[in-house]
Design a protein around this motif. Structure first.
Motif, mmCIF file in Angstrom:
data_model
loop_
_atom_site.group_PDB
_atom_site.id
_atom_site.type_symbol
_atom_site.label_atom_id
_atom_site.label_comp_id
_atom_site.label_asym_id
_atom_site.label_seq_id
_atom_site.Cartn_x
_atom_site.Cartn_y
_atom_site.Cartn_z
ATOM 1 N N ASP A 161 0.831 -1.198 0.000
ATOM 2 C CA ASP A 161 0.000 0.000 0.000
ATOM 3 C C ASP A 161 0.871 1.256 0.000
ATOM 4 O O ASP A 161 0.975 1.974 1.008
ATOM 5 C CB ASP A 161 -0.917 -0.032 1.229
ATOM 6 N N VAL A 162 1.501 1.503 -1.143
ATOM 7 C CA VAL A 162 2.400 2.649 -1.297
ATOM 8 C C VAL A 162 2.087 3.332 -2.626
ATOM 9 O O VAL A 162 1.463 2.730 -3.503
ATOM 10 C CB VAL A 162 3.881 2.200 -1.264
ATOM 11 N N PRO A 163 2.495 4.607 -2.809
ATOM 12 C CA PRO A 163 2.244 5.286 -4.086
ATOM 13 C C PRO A 163 2.768 4.463 -5.262
ATOM 14 O O PRO A 163 3.908 3.997 -5.246
ATOM 15 C CB PRO A 163 3.013 6.601 -3.924
ATOM 16 N N THR A 164 1.911 4.296 -6.263
ATOM 17 C CA THR A 164 2.193 3.341 -7.339
ATOM 18 C C THR A 164 2.009 3.991 -8.711
ATOM 19 O O THR A 164 1.029 4.696 -8.951
ATOM 20 C CB THR A 164 1.253 2.114 -7.213
ATOM 21 N N LEU A 165 2.951 3.704 -9.589
ATOM 22 C CA LEU A 165 2.878 4.148 -10.985
ATOM 23 C C LEU A 165 2.561 2.955 -11.867
ATOM 24 O O LEU A 165 3.177 1.890 -11.718
ATOM 25 C CB LEU A 165 4.221 4.753 -11.407
ATOM 26 N N VAL A 166 1.587 3.101 -12.756
ATOM 27 C CA VAL A 166 1.313 2.087 -13.779
ATOM 28 C C VAL A 166 1.926 2.598 -15.073
ATOM 29 O O VAL A 166 1.522 3.633 -15.598
ATOM 30 C CB VAL A 166 -0.197 1.844 -13.948
ATOM 31 N N MET A 167 2.895 1.855 -15.582
ATOM 32 C CA MET A 167 3.646 2.287 -16.769
ATOM 33 C C MET A 167 3.519 1.217 -17.853
ATOM 34 O O MET A 167 4.027 0.101 -17.709
ATOM 35 C CB MET A 167 5.113 2.492 -16.399
ATOM 36 N N GLN A 179 6.629 2.136 -6.049
ATOM 37 C CA GLN A 179 6.656 0.914 -6.860
ATOM 38 C C GLN A 179 6.055 1.228 -8.215
ATOM 39 O O GLN A 179 5.251 2.154 -8.354
ATOM 40 C CB GLN A 179 5.906 -0.234 -6.188
ATOM 41 N N VAL A 180 6.467 0.440 -9.211
ATOM 42 C CA VAL A 180 5.984 0.629 -10.581
ATOM 43 C C VAL A 180 5.408 -0.686 -11.083
ATOM 44 O O VAL A 180 6.074 -1.726 -11.028
ATOM 45 C CB VAL A 180 7.112 1.089 -11.530
ATOM 46 N N ILE A 181 4.152 -0.653 -11.539
ATOM 47 C CA ILE A 181 3.598 -1.781 -12.300
ATOM 48 C C ILE A 181 4.026 -1.533 -13.738
ATOM 49 O O ILE A 181 3.494 -0.652 -14.417
ATOM 50 C CB ILE A 181 2.067 -1.847 -12.190
ATOM 51 N N TYR A 182 5.016 -2.301 -14.181
ATOM 52 C CA TYR A 182 5.593 -2.088 -15.514
ATOM 53 C C TYR A 182 5.067 -3.156 -16.462
ATOM 54 O O TYR A 182 5.241 -4.361 -16.232
ATOM 55 C CB TYR A 182 7.119 -2.152 -15.450
ATOM 56 N N ALA A 183 4.394 -2.723 -17.505
ATOM 57 C CA ALA A 183 3.816 -3.644 -18.490
ATOM 58 C C ALA A 183 4.386 -3.309 -19.869
ATOM 59 O O ALA A 183 4.138 -2.222 -20.388
ATOM 60 C CB ALA A 183 2.297 -3.534 -18.492
ATOM 61 N N LYS A 184 5.135 -4.236 -20.427
ATOM 62 C CA LYS A 184 5.752 -4.008 -21.739
ATOM 63 C C LYS A 184 5.001 -4.785 -22.814
ATOM 64 O O LYS A 184 4.711 -5.973 -22.651
ATOM 65 C CB LYS A 184 7.217 -4.445 -21.723
ATOM 66 N N ILE A 185 4.679 -4.100 -23.911
ATOM 67 C CA ILE A 185 4.021 -4.745 -25.037
ATOM 68 C C ILE A 185 5.060 -5.584 -25.784
ATOM 69 O O ILE A 185 5.992 -5.050 -26.382
ATOM 70 C CB ILE A 185 3.395 -3.715 -25.993
ATOM 71 N N ASN A 186 4.904 -6.902 -25.722
ATOM 72 C CA ASN A 186 5.840 -7.795 -26.421
ATOM 73 C C ASN A 186 5.414 -8.082 -27.855
ATOM 74 O O ASN A 186 6.247 -8.311 -28.725
ATOM 75 C CB ASN A 186 5.995 -9.114 -25.659
ATOM 76 N N SER A 187 4.121 -8.099 -28.070
ATOM 77 C CA SER A 187 3.615 -8.310 -29.429
ATOM 78 C C SER A 187 2.213 -7.731 -29.523
ATOM 79 O O SER A 187 1.495 -7.632 -28.526
ATOM 80 C CB SER A 187 3.594 -9.800 -29.800
ATOM 81 N N GLU A 226 -4.893 -9.119 -31.168
ATOM 82 C CA GLU A 226 -4.178 -9.975 -30.230
ATOM 83 C C GLU A 226 -2.979 -9.209 -29.681
ATOM 84 O O GLU A 226 -2.413 -8.346 -30.355
ATOM 85 C CB GLU A 226 -3.671 -11.251 -30.917
ATOM 86 N N ALA A 227 -2.593 -9.538 -28.447
ATOM 87 C CA ALA A 227 -1.412 -8.907 -27.863
ATOM 88 C C ALA A 227 -0.855 -9.792 -26.767
ATOM 89 O O ALA A 227 -1.582 -10.603 -26.166
ATOM 90 C CB ALA A 227 -1.751 -7.533 -27.299
ATOM 91 N N SER A 228 0.443 -9.661 -26.509
ATOM 92 C CA SER A 228 1.066 -10.282 -25.345
ATOM 93 C C SER A 228 1.795 -9.191 -24.579
ATOM 94 O O SER A 228 2.441 -8.320 -25.171
ATOM 95 C CB SER A 228 2.027 -11.406 -25.746
ATOM 96 N N ILE A 229 1.646 -9.228 -23.254
ATOM 97 C CA ILE A 229 2.183 -8.186 -22.385
ATOM 98 C C ILE A 229 2.977 -8.839 -21.263
ATOM 99 O O ILE A 229 2.509 -9.799 -20.636
ATOM 100 C CB ILE A 229 1.054 -7.319 -21.809
ATOM 101 N N GLU A 230 4.160 -8.319 -21.006
ATOM 102 C CA GLU A 230 5.013 -8.816 -19.922
ATOM 103 C C GLU A 230 4.912 -7.842 -18.749
ATOM 104 O O GLU A 230 5.124 -6.642 -18.903
ATOM 105 C CB GLU A 230 6.459 -8.927 -20.386
ATOM 106 N N VAL A 231 4.595 -8.367 -17.573
ATOM 107 C CA VAL A 231 4.323 -7.524 -16.409
ATOM 108 C C VAL A 231 5.334 -7.795 -15.299
ATOM 109 O O VAL A 231 5.635 -8.951 -14.976
ATOM 110 C CB VAL A 231 2.896 -7.767 -15.866
ATOM 111 N N LYS A 232 5.836 -6.714 -14.705
ATOM 112 C CA LYS A 232 6.741 -6.796 -13.556
ATOM 113 C C LYS A 232 6.364 -5.711 -12.553
ATOM 114 O O LYS A 232 5.849 -4.662 -12.933
ATOM 115 C CB LYS A 232 8.201 -6.578 -13.979
#
Length: 232
Positions: free
Chosen positions: A51-57, A126-134, A147-153
């Motif tokens: 429960d801390v300030p969070t960025l969705v990127m 913290q950062v919710i980082y989602a990269k578009i892989n395809s 269609e899409a695939s996304i990698e999340v960290k």
């Protein structure tokens, strides 16, 4: 002994579902009937956010989406669902417009700026980082299928490393383990579909972005699957 009202309605709902259940293969009928009685299955979060300030990127470094606005739409949609389901009880999500402003300020330096540095500049822990892989937008005559695939960290800003999915202690720089993968395949739709009407591939790309935002958000809160027959 009278049946309690809540149980009576539950049983009635199960009976009304029987015609739909009979259309399901026999091997699945028991599971469907059980779900009709007990209610839709609940899906637990894969990761409970601190429960801390969070960025969705949402990052599209190879420009795979049909327009740059779709990445921002994915992030905005994800934040909407995360806030609605109170994934952060007291902390705040960084507004997407703040990320857009920083990207504009950095200009050519944006692509080489580390994720934790982006979070730090915006006051996130913290950062919710989602990269578009395809990303593909299949078009066959009047049939469309995005269609899409996304990698999340999840990136811990203070530590400068990912906190989810947990990475091995020793990482080969040439073979970094991937994050959590999301695969999105929307159903084929045509111009004659009641969902599409006179839509274009761009309209369906925006639908894909909304689906992706929802799927991204659901990683981090409890949600319920659709009730039996909901799609009929």
């Amino acid at each position: 002994m009278k049946t309690p009202p809540r149980r009576r309605w539950t049983c009635l709902a199960a009976l009304l579902s029987l015609p739909m259940i009979m259309a399901v293969p026999a091997c699945e009928q028991a599971a469907v009937l059980a779900e009709a009685v007990s209610g839709p299955e609940k899906v637990e979060p894969l990761y409970v956010l601190p429960d801390v300030p969070t960025l969705v990127m949402v990052d599209d470094p190879k420009h795979l989406l049909s327009n740059p606005g779709l990445a921002r739409q994915i992030a905005t949609t994800a934040i909407h669902y995360l806030e609605f389901h109170e994934a952060l009880p007291t902390a705040q999500f960084i507004k997407p417009r703040e990320l857009a402003k920083l990207e504009a300020e950095l200009g050519d330096r944006w692509a080489s700026t580390p994720i934790d540095e982006v979070g730090r500049r915006l006051g996130a822990e913290q950062v919710i980082y989602a990269k578009i892989n395809s990303a593909q937008f299949h078009v066959v005559d009047t049939l469309y299928r995005p269609e899409a695939s996304i990698e999340v960290k999840i990136i811990d800003v203070a530590e400068g490393k990912r906190s989810w999915p947990e990475a091995p202690a020793l990482i080969d720089p040439e073979n970094v383990p991937p994050g959590h993968m999301i695969q999105i395949k929307d159903n084929y739709e045509s111009r004659d579909s009641r969902y599409v009407g006179d839509s274009t591939p761009d309209d369906l790309a925006r639908r894909l972005a909304d689906d992706a935002g929802l799927r991204l958000a659901r990683l981090f809160y409890q949600w319920q699957k659709d009730a039996p027959g909901a799609s009929l």
